[in-house]
Write a protein that holds these residues in place. Structure first.
Motif, PDB file in Angstrom:
ATOM      1  N   ASP A  19       2.446   5.749  50.694  1.00 22.91           N
ATOM      2  CA  ASP A  19       2.621   7.193  50.582  1.00 22.91           C
ATOM      3  C   ASP A  19       3.165   7.825  51.854  1.00 22.91           C
ATOM      4  O   ASP A  19       3.594   8.974  51.830  1.00 22.91           O
ATOM      5  N   ILE A  20       3.134   7.107  52.969  1.00 26.03           N
ATOM      6  CA  ILE A  20       3.709   7.632  54.200  1.00 26.03           C
ATOM      7  C   ILE A  20       5.222   7.468  54.088  1.00 26.03           C
ATOM      8  O   ILE A  20       5.724   6.372  53.870  1.00 26.03           O
ATOM      9  N   LEU A  21       5.925   8.561  54.222  1.00 28.60           N
ATOM     10  CA  LEU A  21       7.369   8.537  54.058  1.00 28.60           C
ATOM     11  C   LEU A  21       8.071   7.755  55.150  1.00 28.60           C
ATOM     12  O   LEU A  21       7.541   7.578  56.245  1.00 28.60           O
ATOM     13  N   ILE A  22       9.270   7.341  54.847  1.00 28.50           N
ATOM     14  CA  ILE A  22      10.157   6.688  55.800  1.00 28.50           C
ATOM     15  C   ILE A  22      11.251   7.679  56.156  1.00 28.50           C
ATOM     16  O   ILE A  22      11.847   8.292  55.270  1.00 28.50           O
ATOM     17  N   LEU A  23      11.519   7.849  57.441  1.00 30.47           N
ATOM     18  CA  LEU A  23      12.590   8.735  57.886  1.00 30.47           C
ATOM     19  C   LEU A  23      13.876   7.943  57.984  1.00 30.47           C
ATOM     20  O   LEU A  23      13.977   6.992  58.746  1.00 30.47           O
ATOM     21  N   ASN A  24      14.879   8.354  57.187  1.00 31.50           N
ATOM     22  CA  ASN A  24      16.182   7.695  57.178  1.00 31.50           C
ATOM     23  C   ASN A  24      17.217   8.427  58.017  1.00 31.50           C
ATOM     24  O   ASN A  24      18.235   7.853  58.371  1.00 31.50           O
ATOM     25  N   GLY A  25      16.990   9.714  58.292  1.00 31.46           N
ATOM     26  CA  GLY A  25      17.958  10.504  59.036  1.00 31.46           C
ATOM     27  C   GLY A  25      18.923  11.247  58.132  1.00 31.46           C
ATOM     28  O   GLY A  25      20.043  11.551  58.527  1.00 31.46           O
ATOM     29  N   TRP A  34       8.761  14.073  56.430  1.00 28.51           N
ATOM     30  CA  TRP A  34       8.295  12.880  57.136  1.00 28.51           C
ATOM     31  C   TRP A  34       7.248  13.244  58.176  1.00 28.51           C
ATOM     32  O   TRP A  34       6.192  12.602  58.266  1.00 28.51           O
ATOM     33  N   ILE A  35       7.508  14.293  58.958  1.00 28.28           N
ATOM     34  CA  ILE A  35       6.544  14.735  59.972  1.00 28.28           C
ATOM     35  C   ILE A  35       5.223  15.094  59.300  1.00 28.28           C
ATOM     36  O   ILE A  35       4.148  14.689  59.769  1.00 28.28           O
ATOM     37  N   ARG A  36       5.293  15.825  58.209  1.00 29.91           N
ATOM     38  CA  ARG A  36       4.052  16.176  57.489  1.00 29.91           C
ATOM     39  C   ARG A  36       3.317  14.943  56.996  1.00 29.91           C
ATOM     40  O   ARG A  36       2.088  14.876  57.059  1.00 29.91           O
ATOM     41  N   SER A  37       4.056  13.943  56.514  1.00 33.29           N
ATOM     42  CA  SER A  37       3.382  12.737  56.011  1.00 33.29           C
ATOM     43  C   SER A  37       2.699  11.971  57.153  1.00 33.29           C
ATOM     44  O   SER A  37       1.601  11.444  56.966  1.00 33.29           O
ATOM     45  N   ILE A  38       3.320  11.928  58.319  1.00 28.94           N
ATOM     46  CA  ILE A  38       2.707  11.279  59.486  1.00 28.94           C
ATOM     47  C   ILE A  38       1.447  12.041  59.890  1.00 28.94           C
ATOM     48  O   ILE A  38       0.383  11.446  60.144  1.00 28.94           O
ATOM     49  N   GLN A  39       1.542  13.358  59.944  1.00 33.02           N
ATOM     50  CA  GLN A  39       0.394  14.173  60.336  1.00 33.02           C
ATOM     51  C   GLN A  39      -0.745  14.086  59.320  1.00 33.02           C
ATOM     52  O   GLN A  39      -1.922  14.033  59.707  1.00 33.02           O
ATOM     53  N   THR A  60       6.829   3.050  63.204  1.00 32.30           N
ATOM     54  CA  THR A  60       6.932   2.050  62.133  1.00 32.30           C
ATOM     55  C   THR A  60       7.530   2.621  60.864  1.00 32.30           C
ATOM     56  O   THR A  60       7.744   1.882  59.897  1.00 32.30           O
ATOM     57  N   ARG A  61       7.804   3.904  60.838  1.00 35.10           N
ATOM     58  CA  ARG A  61       8.270   4.595  59.633  1.00 35.10           C
ATOM     59  C   ARG A  61       9.634   5.252  59.834  1.00 35.10           C
ATOM     60  O   ARG A  61       9.893   6.332  59.323  1.00 35.10           O
TER      61      ARG A  61
END
Length: 106
Positions: A19-25, A34-39, A60-61
């Motif tokens: 469920d933690i997103l991956i940042l692709n750019g 992505w920042i919200r998912s990390i937080q 890692t994401r």
């Protein structure tokens, strides 16, 4: 389009939390999500005050263009969650810099 999430065949083997997103750019919206998912993950693990843990998780994401940008940053940015998220939001703004959308016509 993947929109920051794993396609089923992109999930790393043994991934504990898909469920933690991956940042692709891709863009600023993807970056904000992505920042919200990390937080959220840091909060769920009781790690919001452990900035080293948060920045290690974030590292890692990241993939694709975002990873290329990330590896060009110095330790001052990549080892500090507050600086990293600020730099990412600058790199991936939600609106092109200097362009303000026109108000809706009446």
């Amino acid at each position: 389009m993947i929109s920051g999430r794993y396609a089923p065949n992109m999930r790393p083997e043994g991934d504990q939390n898909p469920d933690i997103l991956i940042l692709n750019g891709k863009d600023g919206v993807e970056c904000e999500e992505w920042i919200r998912s990390i937080q959220r993950e840091a909060f769920s693990q009781g790690k919001t005050d452990d900035k080293a843990w948060v920045v290690a998780l974030a590292a890692t994401r990241i993939t694709g263009q975002a990873l290329r940008w990330y590896v060009r940053q110095g330790d001052e940015i990549t080892s500090d969650w507050i600086k990293l998220r600020s730099a990412l939001l600058n790199q991936y703004p939600t609106e092109p810099l200097g362009i303000v959308p026109d108000p809706p016509s009446v």
